[in-house]
Scaffold this motif. Structure first.
Motif, PDB file in Angstrom:
ATOM      1  N   GLU A  46      16.816  32.736  11.641  1.00  0.00           N
ATOM      2  CA  GLU A  46      16.415  32.127  12.575  1.00  0.00           C
ATOM      3  C   GLU A  46      15.656  32.814  13.463  1.00  0.00           C
ATOM      4  O   GLU A  46      14.770  31.216  14.158  1.00  0.00           O
ATOM      5  CB  GLU A  46      17.849  32.010  13.952  1.00  0.00           C
ATOM      6  N   TYR A  47      15.685  33.737  13.828  1.00  0.00           N
ATOM      7  CA  TYR A  47      14.276  34.243  14.498  1.00  0.00           C
ATOM      8  C   TYR A  47      13.078  34.282  14.024  1.00  0.00           C
ATOM      9  O   TYR A  47      11.815  34.382  14.529  1.00  0.00           O
ATOM     10  CB  TYR A  47      14.346  35.584  14.588  1.00  0.00           C
ATOM     11  N   CYS A  48      12.676  34.031  12.874  1.00  0.00           N
ATOM     12  CA  CYS A  48      11.910  33.744  11.470  1.00  0.00           C
ATOM     13  C   CYS A  48      11.277  32.204  11.779  1.00  0.00           C
ATOM     14  O   CYS A  48      10.353  31.814  11.450  1.00  0.00           O
ATOM     15  CB  CYS A  48      11.658  34.242  10.284  1.00  0.00           C
ATOM     16  N   GLY A  49      12.472  31.641  12.053  1.00  0.00           N
ATOM     17  CA  GLY A  49      11.766  30.087  12.067  1.00  0.00           C
ATOM     18  C   GLY A  49      12.583  29.249  10.887  1.00  0.00           C
ATOM     19  O   GLY A  49      11.856  28.404  10.311  1.00  0.00           O
ATOM     20  N   THR A  50      13.504  29.948  10.140  1.00  0.00           N
ATOM     21  CA  THR A  50      13.776  29.343   8.554  1.00  0.00           C
ATOM     22  C   THR A  50      14.516  29.341   8.825  1.00  0.00           C
ATOM     23  O   THR A  50      15.805  29.654   9.352  1.00  0.00           O
ATOM     24  CB  THR A  50      13.116  30.809   7.629  1.00  0.00           C
ATOM     25  N   ARG A  51      15.323  28.596   7.530  1.00  0.00           N
ATOM     26  CA  ARG A  51      16.801  28.407   7.396  1.00  0.00           C
ATOM     27  C   ARG A  51      17.549  29.435   6.771  1.00  0.00           C
ATOM     28  O   ARG A  51      19.299  29.590   7.279  1.00  0.00           O
ATOM     29  CB  ARG A  51      16.677  26.666   7.279  1.00  0.00           C
ATOM     30  N   HIS A  52      16.965  29.996   6.064  1.00  0.00           N
ATOM     31  CA  HIS A  52      17.846  30.909   4.963  1.00  0.00           C
ATOM     32  C   HIS A  52      17.421  31.999   4.693  1.00  0.00           C
ATOM     33  O   HIS A  52      16.187  32.261   4.965  1.00  0.00           O
ATOM     34  CB  HIS A  52      18.054  30.831   3.812  1.00  0.00           C
ATOM     35  N   GLY A  53      18.370  33.500   5.027  1.00  0.00           N
ATOM     36  CA  GLY A  53      17.782  34.506   4.816  1.00  0.00           C
ATOM     37  C   GLY A  53      18.773  35.091   3.592  1.00  0.00           C
ATOM     38  O   GLY A  53      20.143  34.482   3.513  1.00  0.00           O
ATOM     39  N   VAL A  54      18.037  36.317   2.880  1.00  0.00           N
ATOM     40  CA  VAL A  54      18.592  36.807   1.752  1.00  0.00           C
ATOM     41  C   VAL A  54      18.632  38.279   1.705  1.00  0.00           C
ATOM     42  O   VAL A  54      17.874  39.003   1.499  1.00  0.00           O
ATOM     43  CB  VAL A  54      17.961  36.183   0.523  1.00  0.00           C
ATOM     44  N   GLY A  55      19.551  38.491   2.391  1.00  0.00           N
ATOM     45  CA  GLY A  55      19.295  40.304   2.985  1.00  0.00           C
ATOM     46  C   GLY A  55      19.623  40.785   1.573  1.00  0.00           C
ATOM     47  O   GLY A  55      20.723  40.990   0.695  1.00  0.00           O
ATOM     48  N   VAL A  56      18.885  42.101   1.466  1.00  0.00           N
ATOM     49  CA  VAL A  56      18.598  43.028   0.004  1.00  0.00           C
ATOM     50  C   VAL A  56      18.236  44.689   0.642  1.00  0.00           C
ATOM     51  O   VAL A  56      18.004  45.174   1.384  1.00  0.00           O
ATOM     52  CB  VAL A  56      17.777  42.514  -0.285  1.00  0.00           C
ATOM     53  N   ASN A  57      18.434  45.394  -0.512  1.00  0.00           N
ATOM     54  CA  ASN A  57      18.535  46.815  -0.181  1.00  0.00           C
ATOM     55  C   ASN A  57      17.121  47.397   0.015  1.00  0.00           C
ATOM     56  O   ASN A  57      16.997  48.340   0.305  1.00  0.00           O
ATOM     57  CB  ASN A  57      19.185  47.439  -1.548  1.00  0.00           C
ATOM     58  N   SER A  58      16.220  46.476  -0.449  1.00  0.00           N
ATOM     59  CA  SER A  58      14.931  47.074   0.023  1.00  0.00           C
ATOM     60  C   SER A  58      13.487  46.164   0.322  1.00  0.00           C
ATOM     61  O   SER A  58      14.146  45.344  -0.125  1.00  0.00           O
ATOM     62  CB  SER A  58      14.235  48.104  -0.553  1.00  0.00           C
ATOM     63  N   GLY A  59      12.690  45.966   1.033  1.00  0.00           N
ATOM     64  CA  GLY A  59      11.604  45.089   0.994  1.00  0.00           C
ATOM     65  C   GLY A  59      11.104  44.824  -0.570  1.00  0.00           C
ATOM     66  O   GLY A  59      10.364  43.806  -1.624  1.00  0.00           O
ATOM     67  N   THR A  60      11.287  45.699  -0.982  1.00  0.00           N
ATOM     68  CA  THR A  60      10.641  45.598  -3.060  1.00  0.00           C
ATOM     69  C   THR A  60      11.491  44.968  -3.465  1.00  0.00           C
ATOM     70  O   THR A  60      10.995  44.195  -4.124  1.00  0.00           O
ATOM     71  CB  THR A  60      10.658  46.976  -3.241  1.00  0.00           C
ATOM     72  N   SER A  61      12.487  44.877  -3.298  1.00  0.00           N
ATOM     73  CA  SER A  61      13.595  44.079  -3.696  1.00  0.00           C
ATOM     74  C   SER A  61      13.238  42.495  -3.355  1.00  0.00           C
ATOM     75  O   SER A  61      13.731  41.871  -4.263  1.00  0.00           O
ATOM     76  CB  SER A  61      15.283  44.709  -3.311  1.00  0.00           C
TER      77      SER A  61
END
Length: 375
Positions: A46-61
Motif C-alpha cells: 500500500e505504501y508503494c502504491g501497489t496491490r500486492h507484496g511478496v515477502g522474501v528473505n533478501s533483496g537478491t531473492s
C-alpha cells in the motif's frame, strides 16, 4: 568517531516497540511467514502504491523470483547497468539468463535511456533499471522502450524505499519492484529481508509458491521452488519501522540539504537530485578524482565513509566471462573510480554534518593540484 550508518541510534529510539513486536512473535511461534509477514506485505505494498507484496528473505531473492515470474531463463537476455551491487547481475544469472549492460547517466548514476535501444535483441526478455543511491531511474522513456519491444520491466529498488518518480513510488512503475530490507537500508530489518511488489496477481501467485518450495499448499509442490520465506520476526520489526519511514526520509533529505549547502565550495562533485522525483538519499555520494587520499584523510579525522561501488560489475573477476573489456561503459567506470559515500542516516546531527563537511573542504584536493604538489 562519526559512523557511516548509526543503527544503534535508530534501535535505541524504538527499543520498546521492537521488543514488544518480537515478543508477540515469540508468543505466537509464527517464525516463518505468518500474520506479521502478511501484515507487512499489505502495508508496504500500500505504501508503494501497489496491490500486492511478496515477502522474501533478501533483496537478491526478490530479484530472482521477479525474474522467474517474468519468464527469464536460459537463452534470454536481461538489460541492466554495470554500476550496481553484484546481486543485480547474479540474480539474472541464477535464472540462466544473460546480463546485458548499458551505461549510466553520469548525473543520476542510473540507466541511460538513450543507451538502451541498441542493447535490445530478439533474445531480450526483461529491462531491469536500478534505482541507485535513493533516486529512481528516468522511468517514462524506459517504459516506452519496454512496451514497444514487449519487455517486462523489473525495478531494482533496493536503495529507493519511498523515492518518487513524477509522483509515483519506486517499485510501482514497472511490472514488478524489488526491495531489500538489509539492516542499513532506509527501511531495514534486524537481519535480512526483501519484497517484490506488483499489480499482477498471476506473477504474485507464482512468486508466493516459488518462495516456499513451489508449494500451492503444504506438500503440494507445483513448481521447483526455493526456501526464500521471510521470517516472522523480521516482518514484525519491519511493521514497526515502516511507521517511521517517512519521518526518516525527511530527516535524510534535510541532512543532504545541509551537505549541499556546506559543501558548495568544496572540491568534490555533489549528488544531483533529478527534477523528475524525490531523492531519498540512501547514501550521499560525492565524486572526487583523488578519492583514496580523501577517504584516508577522513578516516584519520574519525569519519567513516563507504564506496558504492569501487568496481563496475563487468570488470569484476566473477563476471569476466561476460566478455566486456575496460572502456565498455565509461560513465560507470569513471563513477566507480570517483564516488565516495559520506555518513548518512536519519539521526545525523547538524554538528556531525558540519564536522564532516569541514573535513571534506579541508582534505579534498583537485587532481591537478595533487599532481602539481608531487612534481
Amino acid at each position: 568517531m562519526i559512523p557511516f550508518v548509526d543503527l544503534k541510534a535508530q534501535h535505541a529510539a524504538l527499543r520498546e516497540e521492537l521488543l514488544s513486536a518480537i515478543g508477540g512473535v515469540l508468543q505466537s511461534c509464527e517464525f516463518t511467514l505468518g500474520r506479521e509477514v502478511a501484515a507487512f506485505e499489505a502495508s508496504f505494498a500500500e505504501y508503494c502504491g501497489t496491490r500486492h507484496g511478496v515477502g522474501v528473505n533478501s533483496g537478491t531473492s526478490a530479484l530472482h523470483l521477479a525474474l522467474l515470474a517474468a519468464g527469464a531463463g536460459p537463452g534470454d537476455e536481461v538489460v541492466t547497468v554495470p554500476f550496481t551491487f553484484m546481486a543485480t547481475a547474479s540474480a539474472i544469472q541464477y535464472t540462466g539468463a544473460t546480463p546485458v549492460f548499458v551505461d549510466i547517466d553520469p548525473r543520476s548514476f542510473t540507466m541511460d535511456p538513450a543507451a538502451v535501444e541498441a542493447a535490445i535483441t530478439p533474445r531480450t526478455k526483461v529491462l531491469l533499471p536500478v534505482h541507485l543511491f535513493g533516486q529512481t531511474a528516468d522511468m517514462d522513456p524506459l517504459m516506452e522502450i519496454a512496451r514497444r519491444h514487449g519487455l517486462v520491466v523489473i525495478e531494482d529498488a533496493a536503495q529507493a524505499h519511498g523515492a518518487l518518480y513524477k509522483g509515483r513510488r519506486a517499485g510501482s512503475i514497472g511490472d514488478m519492484g524489488c526491495f531489500s530490507f538489509y539492516p542499513g537500508k532506509n527501511l531495514g530489518a534486524c537481519g535480512e529481508g526483501g519484497m517484490v511488489v506488483s499489480n499482477h496477481p498471476e506473477a504474485v501467485q507464482r512468486m508466493r509458491m516459488l518462495r516456499d518450495w513451489g508449494a500451492e499448499r503444504k506438500y503440494h509442490h507445483v513448481l521447483k521452488g526455493y526456501n526464500y520465506r521471510l521470517e516472522g520476526i523480521q516482518g514484525a520489526v519491519l511493521n514497526v519501522k515502516l511507521r517511521y519511514l517517512e519521518a526518516w526520509t525527511e530527516a535524510r533529505r534535510a541532512a543532504a540539504a545541509r551537505y549541499d549547502r556546506l559543501l558548495a565550495q568544496a572540491d568534490v562533485g555533489l549528488p544531483e537530485a533529478m527534477a523528475w522525483g524525490r531523492h531519498v538519499y540512501h547514501v550521499y555520494a560525492v565524486r572526487c578524482a583523488e578519492r583514496a587520499a580523501l577517504q584516508q584523510g577522513l578516516a584519520e579525522a574519525g569519519i567513516q565513509t563507504g564506496i558504492h561501488y569501487p568496481f563496475p560489475i563487468h570488470l569484476l573477476q566473477a563476471f569476466a566471462d561476460l566478455g566486456y573489456p575496460a572502456g565498455s561503459f565509461p560513465h560507470a567506470e569513471q563513477a566507480a573510480r570517483e564516488v565516495l559515500s559520506l555518513p548518512m542516516f536519519p539521526e545525523l546531527t547538524e554538528a556531525q554534518s558540519a564536522e564532516v563537511a569541514e573535513a571534506v573542504r579541508r582534505l579534498a584536493v583537485p587532481a591537478q593540484a595533487s599532481l602539481a604538489s608531487v612534481t
